[in-house]
Each structure stands twice: as structure tokens, then as C-alpha cells.
Write an enzyme that holds these catalytic residues in place. Structure first.
Site, PDB file in Angstrom:
ATOM      1  CG  ASP A 327      -3.757  -0.339   2.778  1.00  0.00           C
ATOM      2  OD1 ASP A 327      -4.575  -0.040   1.914  1.00  0.00           O
ATOM      3  OD2 ASP A 327      -3.971  -0.270   4.006  1.00  0.00           O
ATOM      4  CG  ASP A 647      -3.838   1.277   7.811  1.00  0.00           C
ATOM      5  OD1 ASP A 647      -4.680   1.992   7.240  1.00  0.00           O
ATOM      6  OD2 ASP A 647      -2.622   1.344   7.558  1.00  0.00           O
ATOM      7  CG  ASP A 651      -8.678   2.102   5.386  1.00  0.00           C
ATOM      8  OD1 ASP A 651      -8.987   2.973   4.553  1.00  0.00           O
ATOM      9  OD2 ASP A 651      -7.510   1.855   5.723  1.00  0.00           O
ATOM     10  CG  ASN A 713     -21.364 -43.688   5.912  1.00  0.00           C
ATOM     11  OD1 ASN A 713     -20.457 -44.354   6.403  1.00  0.00           O
ATOM     12  ND2 ASN A 713     -21.828 -42.595   6.460  1.00  0.00           N
ATOM     13  CB  THR A 744     -14.196 -47.205   9.071  1.00  0.00           C
ATOM     14  OG1 THR A 744     -15.595 -47.172   9.319  1.00  0.00           O
ATOM     15  CG2 THR A 744     -13.731 -48.628   8.925  1.00  0.00           C
TER      16      THR A 744
HETATM   17  P1  ATP Z   1      -0.877   3.159   1.654  1.00  0.00           P
HETATM   18  O1  ATP Z   1      -2.288   3.312   1.234  1.00  0.00           O
HETATM   19  O2  ATP Z   1       0.048   2.717   0.618  1.00  0.00           O
HETATM   20  O3  ATP Z   1      -0.725   2.410   2.930  1.00  0.00           O
HETATM   21  P2  ATP Z   1      -0.850   5.365   3.104  1.00  0.00           P
HETATM   22  O4  ATP Z   1      -2.171   4.900   3.579  1.00  0.00           O
HETATM   23  O5  ATP Z   1       0.273   5.364   4.069  1.00  0.00           O
HETATM   24  O6  ATP Z   1      -0.431   4.604   1.881  1.00  0.00           O
HETATM   25  P3  ATP Z   1      -1.563   7.871   3.485  1.00  0.00           P
HETATM   26  O7  ATP Z   1      -1.148   7.603   4.877  1.00  0.00           O
HETATM   27  O8  ATP Z   1      -2.976   8.135   3.163  1.00  0.00           O
HETATM   28  O9  ATP Z   1      -1.070   6.761   2.555  1.00  0.00           O
HETATM   29  O10 ATP Z   1      -0.679   9.059   2.983  1.00  0.00           O
HETATM   30  C1  ATP Z   1      -1.010   9.768   1.832  1.00  0.00           C
HETATM   31  C2  ATP Z   1      -0.043  10.916   1.682  1.00  0.00           C
HETATM   32  O11 ATP Z   1      -0.132  11.761   2.821  1.00  0.00           O
HETATM   33  C3  ATP Z   1       1.404  10.465   1.635  1.00  0.00           C
HETATM   34  O12 ATP Z   1       1.814  10.258   0.312  1.00  0.00           O
HETATM   35  C4  ATP Z   1       2.147  11.615   2.239  1.00  0.00           C
HETATM   36  O13 ATP Z   1       2.463  12.571   1.244  1.00  0.00           O
HETATM   37  C5  ATP Z   1       1.155  12.228   3.190  1.00  0.00           C
HETATM   38  N1  ATP Z   1       1.416  11.821   4.562  1.00  0.00           N
HETATM   39  C6  ATP Z   1       1.576  10.563   5.025  1.00  0.00           C
HETATM   40  N2  ATP Z   1       1.781  10.555   6.346  1.00  0.00           N
HETATM   41  C7  ATP Z   1       1.755  11.821   6.753  1.00  0.00           C
HETATM   42  C8  ATP Z   1       1.884  12.476   8.016  1.00  0.00           C
HETATM   43  N3  ATP Z   1       2.085  11.807   9.126  1.00  0.00           N
HETATM   44  N4  ATP Z   1       1.793  13.813   8.054  1.00  0.00           N
HETATM   45  C9  ATP Z   1       1.583  14.510   6.943  1.00  0.00           C
HETATM   46  N5  ATP Z   1       1.440  13.967   5.731  1.00  0.00           N
HETATM   47  C10 ATP Z   1       1.528  12.651   5.612  1.00  0.00           C
END
Ligand code: ATP
Length: 915
Positions: A327, A647, A651, A713, A744
């Protein structure tokens, strides 16, 4: 306590359990309760006691025969011999027992490290605690991916769905709510309860613990749940198989030695005892325990480097990894976001200030009184679940002036992306707690990586509803129909859409993560009537916020180390193509022949096409978790050994499918951690590379002591075999053979198991997972070294026997010492397959040096201590004898070094010819 918690209201439950639903319990009260209710654990099977492990040592067939034969020889008059043999066998059993016990305990300690945690509110602060320390009355927070840590009566459920198959067998998630249920229901129908061991699949919630440990629903059926048994690694299985072959082979040779000896006229009783002792010495019975120890010690070393192994086979597979799919956010980058730039309406905005400190300027020509300015920061603050904390204390609007005066440590509780938006809003003077005096949240559609957006609905004090939405710009723009133009809301034309996307691209190519903010008025409605689709349509676009997330400083060199080690690094991110490309270039992941593709492009490819391009692609942008599974499969089909990080709950399938599934220790959910084979305690990419290095080192060490044990051995068996073939008397007595086995095989072999990795370990290509442990000529080297050790000893024995005119005791003492010393010198050669001991340093493994010195002292004791001489049938040696022993004992390691030198020269010559 009431059985039917579901029939009470949240307040009633809190009253019965004497807790506060907002502040939770006090720490003191929690400590009191844990002594009253006990830890929140299901009773487990007790570990195998030491005496049982000790008794197991005598189960070995050959050891039993040896004991039997010894007892018989004792009755026949060889009392001293018999008693000593029994003592040596017992010491051997104690050593074996300690090795096994320690190996088992370290594996047990590892399990403790991956013990589950729970998020609770205590004394008003949110914190993570070990799930075992939860008590009734604790207030627990839940979110998607969590495993419910105890039985809870829910008091808040935001789109909360829980999969309860562990309890009810029903695999479809159940929607949860908080209202009391008045009729009598079974756990499967108690919609306002969350039961221990079930999994949150969506939304978030809060509940009061009503039962812990064996009092939970899961505890009641705990008798039915079997814990997964200890796992063997493929190498351990292969070695067990090899062990069986070796046993058969050793027995055959020993039988041959006995038969030839008896045929030559040696006394049958002594020959038989010698044969059995030889078999006991030659059979590498300690091998499985030493392999487990080496794995366990390696795993401990990995923990020190912040990688926690959950499944032992991963240790081996790590050394074979050819691709790391990582990631971006938090693993390659620091996950400490700061909004640097924004565009509100058509106006650019710049922010000053560092980190999460809400001190900073908002630089723009847009009037702070304009509607779009106010809305932009309001959405950022309200469509947000993060908490801003100062030195661990949550800071809301009321304390902001206090906050401005000092220079304290600011941090974020929650998602860093949301944290950055919260800080940005605070810089403009917008605080969620103050805004919420005028409007309250009535609905939330949580963020998930698949939807890439989050929405909330607020009810204003005048009764009207408004939806605030934020998310990936391309996704949000699709839902927008209007935008702001100099304070007025006007329809979005295709031209303006393009313009917004261009601004997005320009920010993204500067490595900024961009989020779009939008809203809509919903009028005076009841929130129950609203659907997700209704909330997230006809939105008014307000602006874009671009945040930086700097790369982790050490990740850059870790990527380079991977390249040198023949491991490809692939970045997988939910972020925009241009953001991903900018960060990847900075980190050296993109460039040259390497390609980048997006989730959308990936959807166009079938599995075959994906497999073909997977070799060149190093960055996957704007992907969803479901894409990860396809990427892992494609890479595996292309012959790669894949390490994949993750995470979120979505996933988990990809992590399970990968050869090495890696979960994040800090941001990872319980479900991902459970699916993984390794957890990164610090979420850091560098830790993966460190773990790979350790994995390679552990495999190397296993090869080292296999080489050592088997060479020795082979040497021991060959001395005896050739001596009887040549018609010589037995060069070693049973007692000497058993003693030699002790000094040994014991400590020196163990010390090889903790040898530090070779300096060039990350300059080699990954090992093939099916590669034999004897690959790269190890089998020949073992035979060669064994033959040299055996022949050198035989030479000394025969020579002394002839020149001392048949003084057998002297010849045996010389042979005995030559065999022990040649093995103790040879152990240093086994430390590296490429380098000499002078290159790697004699003192770089102090354990080995200590082990060898200890073995030498013991050996000198049996040669010189007068009481021990009759027991071991030894005679004192003079300086000439020792010179001969040392010189001849040095022959095996010297010959080995010479042979290696020749090999290297030959390789250099080949390279020269090629050039
Ligand atoms: P990576 O895979 O590099 O760890 P990521 O898993 O953090 O990235 P995502 O969390 O899936 O990526 O986020 C994808 C997109 O969703 C981001 O580019 C952002 O534009 C949007 N995003 C991220 N966090 C939020 C949030 N808390 N609320 C709304 N939109 C979000």
C-alpha cells in the site's frame, strides 16, 4: 445480573453496570472489576509440562535399544561403562528437553504478541487495550474489520452490520440497531447486541460490555471450539522426511559395522553396543528441535525489527519473496497528512503551518464571509470522525485559545486524511464542537475504499436537513450537478467539469492527495425516509483540498535494497493516478520500463492479459481492495512469490491469497490481521524488507547447521566403517562415541542457529521455494567434509596404533580427540558458503566461540581429569601428540577453504572468458 440485556435501554444497562456511556469506566474501577470478574479470556488448554517433554526424549527407538544394551552390559560386569552411558543419555535428554521447551515457550510468547486488542473509552479518552483486560461496564468502540471483543449491548450503531457465523452459522451480515427488544429472543435475533468473536463488516458502533470471558455466549460454547494446532513449516516437514531416510541409512551402516566387526572376530557384545552407540550418535535426533529453535530465534529477531510472524511457514516463504505489493499510504509514506493547497469555487487557497498543529494561516483572496468559504470548512469539519488531541487530550473548539498559546504535541485520533481536514478547518476557525451547537448529525454513510467517499446528514436547529459529502474528486464530481461561481450556485457545464478535473490533476501531479467537498440541502425531512442514493445525488461542488503525505525517509533505500536483492516493489493505492505516479517516481518505483495502470484499466483486462502485463506494472492507482485479489493471482500465476500488504476488512481475501499476507499493526483491522501471516508493528515498508533479510538469514542458518551436523555424523560413521573394513580394532569405544555426540552436536550446532546473516545476503536473488535444502552442491560438500574428517581421524588412529606398537588406549585417545577437535574447528567453516572465517570475522558470533571453548574444556577434562580417565578409557597426551592432533584437525577446514578458493577462481575464469 439480568440475562436479557437486549430488553433494557442503553441508559438502563449503564445504570445496572454502574458506568457512563460517554466517559466509560475509571481506570481504578476497571482494575477492581478485573479482580472480581477475571480476565476476558476463554479458558485454554494448559501447555505441555516440562516432565512430559523430558519423558518424550526416551521414546526414540534407538535410545531405548541403547539403554537396554547398556543395562545388559552392566549385568555382565561392565558396571562403570553402563552407568556412564546412562548418565550421558540422561544429559542428552535434558539438553533435548531444554531445546524443545524453549522452542515451545518462544512460540507461545509469539502467540501472546498477536493477542487481540479492543478500543475502549475510559475516563473520557479513547484508547486501545488488550482485549483480555476488558470488564463488564467498559464502553467499546467498533468499526468495520473489528472482531467483537466481548458481549456488548449496543448504544450506537451507524450502518452497523455484523457477521455472526461464528455464533449462529449464518454467514450473511446482520444489521444492528440500538432500540430495546421487548419479546424474548435468541442471540441470533438480538439485533441490539454484539457478541464476542463475531465480525463487524460495515459501519461503526459503540456498546457497553455486559459479559466477558467464559460468561459470553461464545464462552458457553467454547468447549466446542478447538484451537488450531501448531503449524509445521514446509521445510520442517521435508526435514522430518529426510530424518527418516537418514535413520534408515545410519541403521544400515551401523548394522554393517557390527556384522563386519563380529566377522573379524571382535567380541559380539562390545560390537553391538558400539553399533548402537554409533547409531545414536549418527542419527541427527536434535535436528527438528534445532530447526524449531532457529525459526523461533529468527522470529524473535524479526520482532526486534518490528515484524511479528503469525504463521511460522511465512518465515521460510519470506526468503523466497520475489514481489512486494505494498500500500502507499502509511506504508511507503508517513500517513501524516497536511493540507497545503485548496481550491474553493475558482479561488486558490494556500495553508501555512506544520503537521497537526492547528496554528497556521489561510492565504486567499476569497472573502471569508462568502458562502463557499464557510461551507468548504464546515464540510471539512463535520463530514469527519477524527479527533484532534493535544498531548493525548481531545481538543474541541472551546479550548482552541488555550491550544494556541503553548507549543504542545498535536496528534490525531482516527483517519489521518480526516485529521488533515480537521486541522485545515481549525486553521480557518471552524471547529466541529462549535458547529454542532447549531446542527446535529442524524445520519452517516461511512467511508470505504470501494465507494471512495463519505457522507453525513445534519439537522439544523431550524429543522432543515443538509448532506455534507467528501471523497475522491472523480467520484464526487459524478454526483454533482451544480457548483459555486462567485457566491452563486449554478449548473455544472461539461467545460467546468473538465476545468475541475484539470485542477485536480495539477494538484495530484505534485504528489498531493486530493479530496473534493460537496453538499446539498435536503429540506425538512425525516432522516428515516432518506436513502443513500438520495443523499448522494444532485450535489453542489464546493472545492478541492490537496494534502501532502511525505514518503518515509528510510523507504527509499529499502526500495533500492529490494532491487539489489532481485525483489520487485509494486505500489498499490486507492489514490489518483498522478498522485501515485509522483510518489512512485520519488521513491524509485516508477521509471524506465516500469508501467502504471489504474483500477479502471485493470477492469478492462481479462486474467490472461493481466498476467502478461503484471510483469511490467509497478504501480496500480485508483484501485479498490477487490482488485488486489486479481493482482495477487496474476502475479502468482506468472510464477512470483508474492508478499502483499493490507489494512481494511476488504483486503483480507487478497492477504489470504498472497504467499505472505502482511497486515498493518497500527491501522490494520482484526480481520486482516487474522488473515495475515505477518503483522508490521509500525506499518512500515522498511520492516518488510528487514523481515525478508531475516527470513533469508534463518534459512541460511538452517543450511549451516545441517551442513555441520551431517558432515560430522558422516565423518563419525566413516571412521568406524573403514576401521572395521581395514581389520583395525574399533577406533572409538561406545562411551567415547556418545560423549563426542554430546560435545560436538549440542552447543556448537545451536550457536550456528543464531549466526548473524551474511553481509551480502540482500545481494542475492530470491531462493526458489521448492529448492532442495541440499541445493548448490551442499550434499557433495557434506560428503566431502565427512570423508576428510573420517579419513584424518583414521589416519591418526592407524598411525599411532602402528607406531606405538599396539598401545590401543593411546591410539583411541588420539582418535577421540582428533575427531572432536576437527569437528570443533570445522564448525567455523560452516558459517558461510562463500566467505572464509577471516572474511566474516572470528568474533562476529560470540555464542559460537563460547560454545566451542566450552566443548574444548569438557573434552580436555575427559582426557586429563584422573577420575574421568578410567571412565572414558583415555590416557594423558603430551605436546607432540597435541601438535599432531591440532595439525590434522585443521585439515578439514583448510581443505574446504582451499576447495572454495579453487571454485571462485574457476568462476572468475568463466566470467573472464565470457567477457
Ligand atoms: P493506499 O492504498 O495507498 O493506502 P488508501 O488505501 O489510503 O491508499 P483509500 O483509503 O482507498 O486509499 O482512498 C482512496 C481515495 O478515497 C483517496 O484518494 C481519497 O480521495 C478518498 N478518501 C480517502 N479517505 C477518505 C475519507 N476518510 N473520506 C472520504 N474520502 C476519502
Amino acid at each position: 445480573m439480568p440475562e436479557q440485556w437486549y430488553s433494557l435501554t442503553g441508559e438502563e444497562v449503564a445504570a445496572v453496570l454502574k458506568t457512563n456511556p460517554h466517559r466509560g469506566l475509571d481506570e481504578r474501577e476497571a482494575r477492581d472489576r478485573i479482580s472480581r470478574f477475571g480476565p476476558n479470556e476463554l479458558t485454554r488448554q494448559p501447555p505441555v509440562p516440562l516432565w512430559r517433554i523430558f519423558m518424550e526424549q526416551f521414546k526414540d527407538f534407538m535410545v531405548l535399544i541403547l539403554l537396554g544394551a547398556t543395562v545388559i552390559s552392566g549385568f555382565l560386569g561392565e558396571f562403570l561403562d553402563a552407568a556412564t552411558i546412562i548418565i550421558i543419555v540422561i544429559i542428552n535428554a535434558i539438553l533435548g528437553c531444554i531445546q524443545e521447551y524453549r522452542a515451545e515457550r518462544s512460540m507461545e510468547a509469539l502467540k501472546q504478541l498477536t493477542a487481540p486488542e479492543a478500543r475502549v473509552v475510559r475516563e473520557g479518552n479513547e484508547k486501545k487495550i488488550p482485549a483480555a483486560t476488558l470488564v463488564p461496564g467498559d464502553v467499546v468502540l467498533l468499526e468495520a474489520g473489528d472482531r467483537v471483543p466481548a458481549d456488548l449491548r449496543l448504544i450506537q450503531a451507524v450502518n452497523l452490520e455484523i457477521e455472526e457465523s461464528a455464533l449462529t452459522g449464518e454467514s450473511l451480515p446482520v444489521k444492528k440497531r440500538v432500540e430495546p427488544i421487548l419479546e424474548k429472543v435468541t442471540p441470533g435475533d438480538a439485533r441490539n447486541m454484539a457478541y464476542q468473536g463475531t465480525v463487524v463488516t460495515r459501519g461503526r458502533g459503540r456498546g457497553i460490555v455486559v459479559a466477558t470471558g467464559m460468561a459470553t455466549e461464545m464462552g458457553r460454547i467454547a468447549g466446542l471450539i478447538q484451537e488450531a494446532g501448531g503449524e509445521e513449516t514446509p521445510l520442517q516437514r521435508r526435514l522430518a522426511q529426510l530424518g527418516r531416510w537418514l535413520v534408515a541409512f545410519c541403521l544400515l551402516i551401523c548394522a554393517l559395522v557390527v556384522a563386519v566387526g563380529i566377522y573379524r572376530g571382535e567380541p559380539a557384545g562390545q560390537m553391538f553396543l558400539a553399533g548402537v552407540s554409533l547409531a545414536v550418535a549418527a542419527i541427527p535426533e536434535g535436528l527438528p528441535a534445532i530447526v524449531t529453535m532457529a525459526l523461533a530465534i529468527g522470529v524473535q529477531r524479526m520482532i526486534r525489527r518490528r515484524a511479528i510472524i503469525r504463521k511460522l511457514p511465512a518465515v521460510e516463504t519470506l526468503g523466497c519473496a520475489t514481489v512486494i505489493c505494498s500500500d502507499k499510504t502509511g506504508t511507503l509514506t508517513q500517513n501524516e497528512m497536511t493540507v497545503r493547497r485548496a481550491i474553493i469555487g475558482q479561488f486558490p487557497v494556500e495553508f501555512t503551518g506544520e503537521g497537526y498543529d492547528p496554528k497556521g494561516e489561510v492565504v486567499t483572496t476569497l472573502s471569508p464571509r462568502s458562502e463557499e468559504f464557510q461551507l468548504f470548512f464546515k464540510i471539512a469539519a463535520l463530514c469527519n470522525n477524527a479527533l484532534l488531541t493535544r498531548s493525548g487530550v481531545t481538543i474541541g473548539g472551546m479550548f482552541r485559545n488555550l491550544a494556541r498559546r503553548e507549543s504542545p504535541v498535536w496528534s490525531i485520533n482516527g483517519d489521518p486524511t480526516e485529521g488533515a481536514l480537521l486541522v485545515m478547518a481549525a486553521k480557518a476557525g471552524f471547529w466541529r464542537e462549535e458547529l454542532e451547537r447549531y446542527e446535529q448529525r442524524v445520519m452517516e454513510i461511512p467511508f470505504d475504499s470501494e465507494r471512495k467517499r463519505m457522507s453525513v446528514v445534519y439537522r439544523h436547529n431550524d429543522g432543515t436537513l443538509a448532506a455534507y459529502v467528501k471523497g475522491a474528486p472523480d467520484v464526487i464530481l459524478e454526483l454533482c450537478t451544480h457548483h459555486y461561481h462567485h457566491g452563486r450556485i449554478i449548473p455544472l457545464t461539461p467545460h467546468q467539469r473538465k476545468e475541475i478535473l484539470r485542477q485536480n490533476a495539477s494538484m495530484a501531479s505534485g504528489a498531493l492527495r486530493v479530496l473534493a467537498l460537496a453538499w446539498r440541502r435536503l429540506g425538512p425531512k425525516s432522516p428515516e425516509e432518506l436513502t443513500e442514493v438520495e443523499v448522494e445525488q444532485n450535489l453542489v461542488f464546493v472545492g478541492l483540498a490537496g494534502m501532502i503525505d511525505p514518503p518515509r525517509p528510510a523507504a527509499l533505500s529499502a526500495v533500492q535494497r529490494c532491487r539489489r536483492a532481485g525483489i520487485k516493489v509494486v505500489m498499490i493505492t486507492g489514490d489518483h493516478l498522478l498522485t501515485a505516479a509522483a510518489v512512485a517516481r520519488e521513491m524509485g518505483i516508477l521509471g524506465g520500463q516500469r508501467r502504471i495502470i489504474t483500477g479502471q484499466e485493470l477492469d478492462q483486462l481479462d486474467d490472461d492479459q493481466l498476467r502478461k502485463v503484471a510483469g511490467e506494472v509497478t504501480v496500480y492507482a485508483r484501485v479498490s481492495p477487490r482488485h488486489k485479489l486479481r493482482i495477487v493471482r496474476a502475479l502468482k500465476e506468472a510464477g512470483h512469490i508474492v508478499a502483499m500488504t493490507g489494512d481494511g476488512i476488504n483486503d483480507a481475501p487478497a492477504i489470504k491469497e498472497a504467499d505472505i499476507g502482511i497486515a498493518m499493526g497500527i491501522t490494520g483491522t482484526d480481520v486482516t490481521k487474522e488473515a495475515s501471516s505477518m503483522v508490521l508493528a509500525d506499518d512500515n515498508f522498511t520492516t518488510i524488507v528487514a523481515a525478508i533479510e531475516e527470513g533469508r538469514g534463518i534459512y541460511d542458518n538452517i543450511r549451516k547447521f545441517i551442513r555441520y551436523l551431517l558432515s560430522c555424523n558422516v565423518g563419525e560413521v566413516l571412521v568406524m566403517f573403514f576401521a572395521v573394513l581395514a581389520g583395525l580394532p574399533l577406533p572409538l569405544l561406545p562411551i567415547q562415541i556418545l560423549w563426542m555426540n554430546l560435545v560436538t552436536d549440542g552447543l556448537p550446532a545451536l550457536a550456528l542457529g543464531v549466526d548473524p546473516p551474511d553481509a551480502d545476503i540482500m545481494y542475492r536473488l530470491p531462493r526458489h521455494p521448492r529448492e532442495s535444502i541440499f541445493a548448490h552442491g551442499l550434499a557433495w560438500r557434506i560428503l566431502g567434509s565427512g570423508l576428510t574428517i573420517g579419513m584424518c581421524t583414521l589416519l591418526v588412529f592407524a598411525g599411532v596404533h602402528i607406531f606405538s606398537q599396539g598401545c590401543l588406549e593411546l591410539a583411541r585417545t588420539m582418535a577421540f580427540n582428533t575427531l572432536v577437535f576437527s569437528q570443533l574447528f570445522f564448525v567455523f567453516t560452516c558459517r558461510s558458503e562463500k566467505h572464509t572465517i577471516w572474511e566474516i570475522g572470528l568474533f562476529s558470533n560470540p555464542h559460537l566461540l563460547m560454545a566451542v571453548l566450552c566443548s574444548i574444556s569438557l573434552q580436555l577434562a575427559v582426557t586429563y581429569v584422573p577420575y574421568l580417565q578410567p571412565v572414558f578409557h583415555t590416557v594423558p597426551l603430551n605436546l607432540t601428540h597435541w601438535l599432531l592432533i591440532i595439525l590434522i584437525s585443521l585439515a578439514p577446514p583448510l581443505l574446504n577453504t582451499f576447495y572454495r578458493h579453487l571454485q571462485l577462481r574457476a568462476r572468475e575464469k568463466v566470467m573472464y572468458i565470457k567477457v
